[in-house]
Design an enzyme around this catalytic site. Structure first.
Site, PDB file in Angstrom:
ATOM      1  N   GLU A  70       0.813  -1.215   0.000  1.00 39.64           N
ATOM      2  CA  GLU A  70       0.000   0.000   0.000  1.00 39.64           C
ATOM      3  C   GLU A  70       0.847   1.265   0.000  1.00 39.64           C
ATOM      4  O   GLU A  70       0.398   2.347   0.367  1.00 39.64           O
ATOM      5  CB  GLU A  70      -0.981  -0.052   1.175  1.00 39.64           C
ATOM      6  CG  GLU A  70      -2.071  -1.087   0.878  1.00 39.64           C
ATOM      7  CD  GLU A  70      -2.911  -1.474   2.072  1.00 39.64           C
ATOM      8  OE1 GLU A  70      -2.474  -1.258   3.219  1.00 39.64           O
ATOM      9  OE2 GLU A  70      -4.010  -1.993   1.851  1.00 39.64           O
ATOM     10  N   HIS A  91      -6.204  -0.522   9.743  1.00 42.07           N
ATOM     11  CA  HIS A  91      -7.486  -1.200   9.548  1.00 42.07           C
ATOM     12  C   HIS A  91      -8.192  -1.303  10.899  1.00 42.07           C
ATOM     13  O   HIS A  91      -8.640  -2.380  11.300  1.00 42.07           O
ATOM     14  CB  HIS A  91      -7.271  -2.592   8.954  1.00 42.07           C
ATOM     15  CG  HIS A  91      -6.425  -2.618   7.729  1.00 42.07           C
ATOM     16  ND1 HIS A  91      -5.693  -3.719   7.359  1.00 42.07           N
ATOM     17  CD2 HIS A  91      -6.188  -1.673   6.782  1.00 42.07           C
ATOM     18  CE1 HIS A  91      -5.032  -3.467   6.241  1.00 42.07           C
ATOM     19  NE2 HIS A  91      -5.312  -2.222   5.876  1.00 42.07           N
ATOM     20  N   TYR A 116     -13.269  17.920  18.747  1.00 40.96           N
ATOM     21  CA  TYR A 116     -11.915  17.368  18.623  1.00 40.96           C
ATOM     22  C   TYR A 116     -11.680  16.761  17.238  1.00 40.96           C
ATOM     23  O   TYR A 116     -10.580  16.877  16.687  1.00 40.96           O
ATOM     24  CB  TYR A 116     -11.681  16.330  19.723  1.00 40.96           C
ATOM     25  CG  TYR A 116     -12.022  16.908  21.070  1.00 40.96           C
ATOM     26  CD1 TYR A 116     -11.204  17.871  21.659  1.00 40.96           C
ATOM     27  CD2 TYR A 116     -13.205  16.556  21.711  1.00 40.96           C
ATOM     28  CE1 TYR A 116     -11.539  18.449  22.870  1.00 40.96           C
ATOM     29  CE2 TYR A 116     -13.548  17.133  22.921  1.00 40.96           C
ATOM     30  CZ  TYR A 116     -12.721  18.071  23.493  1.00 40.96           C
ATOM     31  OH  TYR A 116     -13.068  18.660  24.681  1.00 40.96           O
TER      32      TYR A 116
END
Length: 220
Positions: A70, A91, A116
């Site tokens: 990736e 993930h 936040y």
């Protein structure tokens, strides 16, 4: 502390935060004009010098371990903006779950439920589904028309950038929390932050919300 040591420390933080089940996820940091990226199949909590791949900013493998498949996500973030100096892709459960839902809006899959999230992460668009390792993941991120420092990958996970590893990890943790709150309030009569509050938070904290990106750097 060397860049490799910083990468190992950040990997341990990601695991301690519960964001990286098994050997999933990958992290990187810029070291000059080189990308130091966790190697393929290596648990992030166990990174050593031999587990780090070295790439250039076009993704060419210069040395070290075999890079995560990736890597296009990481290179794309660095090409989008010079402010991005570290990237965390995980993930984590709540982010994956929200990435399996229809997005809240085009510019952000995650609704503005807490200050936040708006302050620390900002709008987080949902990128189209592609198989893990598909080079198109990088193209989708590079060409995304929205200002961003985080995105969800459909049915896959999250990817977050920061000015350094500490900031990137903090944002990944905050995004996971925002996704968890999104799931906890799903189907309820929840109260989102209004446009005035969002605009003020975005202005004060220089976080992206609602704006379109200038992609000239990415397409040079």
């Amino acid at each position: 502390m060397s860049a490799v040591e910083q990468l190992a420390e950040a990997g341990a933080r990601v695991v301690e935060a519960g964001l990286s089940p098994g050997s999933s996820g990958n992290i990187s940091v810029l070291d000059g004009d080189r990308v130091l990226l966790s190697g393929t199949g290596v648990p992030l909590g166990e990174l050593g010098p031999e587990d780090v791949a070295v790439l250039d900013l076009d993704g060419a493998h210069l040395g070290g371990a075999r890079p995560s498949k990736e890597w296009p996500l990481h290179v794309a973030f660095y090409r989008r903006s010079p402010e991005h100096r570290a990237v965390v892709h995980v993930h984590s459960p709540s982010a994956v779950a929200v990435a399996c839902l229809e997005p809240w809006a085009g510019h952000s899959a995650v609704p503005p439920l807490t200050p936040y999230f708006v302050m620390r992460v900002g709008q987080t668009p949902l990128l189209p589904y592609r198989a893990p390792g598909d080079p198109g993941l990088g193209s989708d991120l590079l060409e995304c028309p929205w200002e961003l420092r985080a995105a969800l990958l459909a049915n896959h996970g999250s990817v977050v950038a920061g000015a350094g590893l500490a900031e990137a990890v903090d944002r990944a943790v905050e995004l996971e929390e925002a996704c968890r709150i999104t799931l906890l309030t799903s189907g309820l009569a929840r109260r989102e932050l209004d446009a005035t509050a969002i605009a003020e938070l975005s202005r004060r904290w220089s976080s992206p919300w609602g704006g379109r990106a200038d992609l000239r750097r990415g397409v040079d």
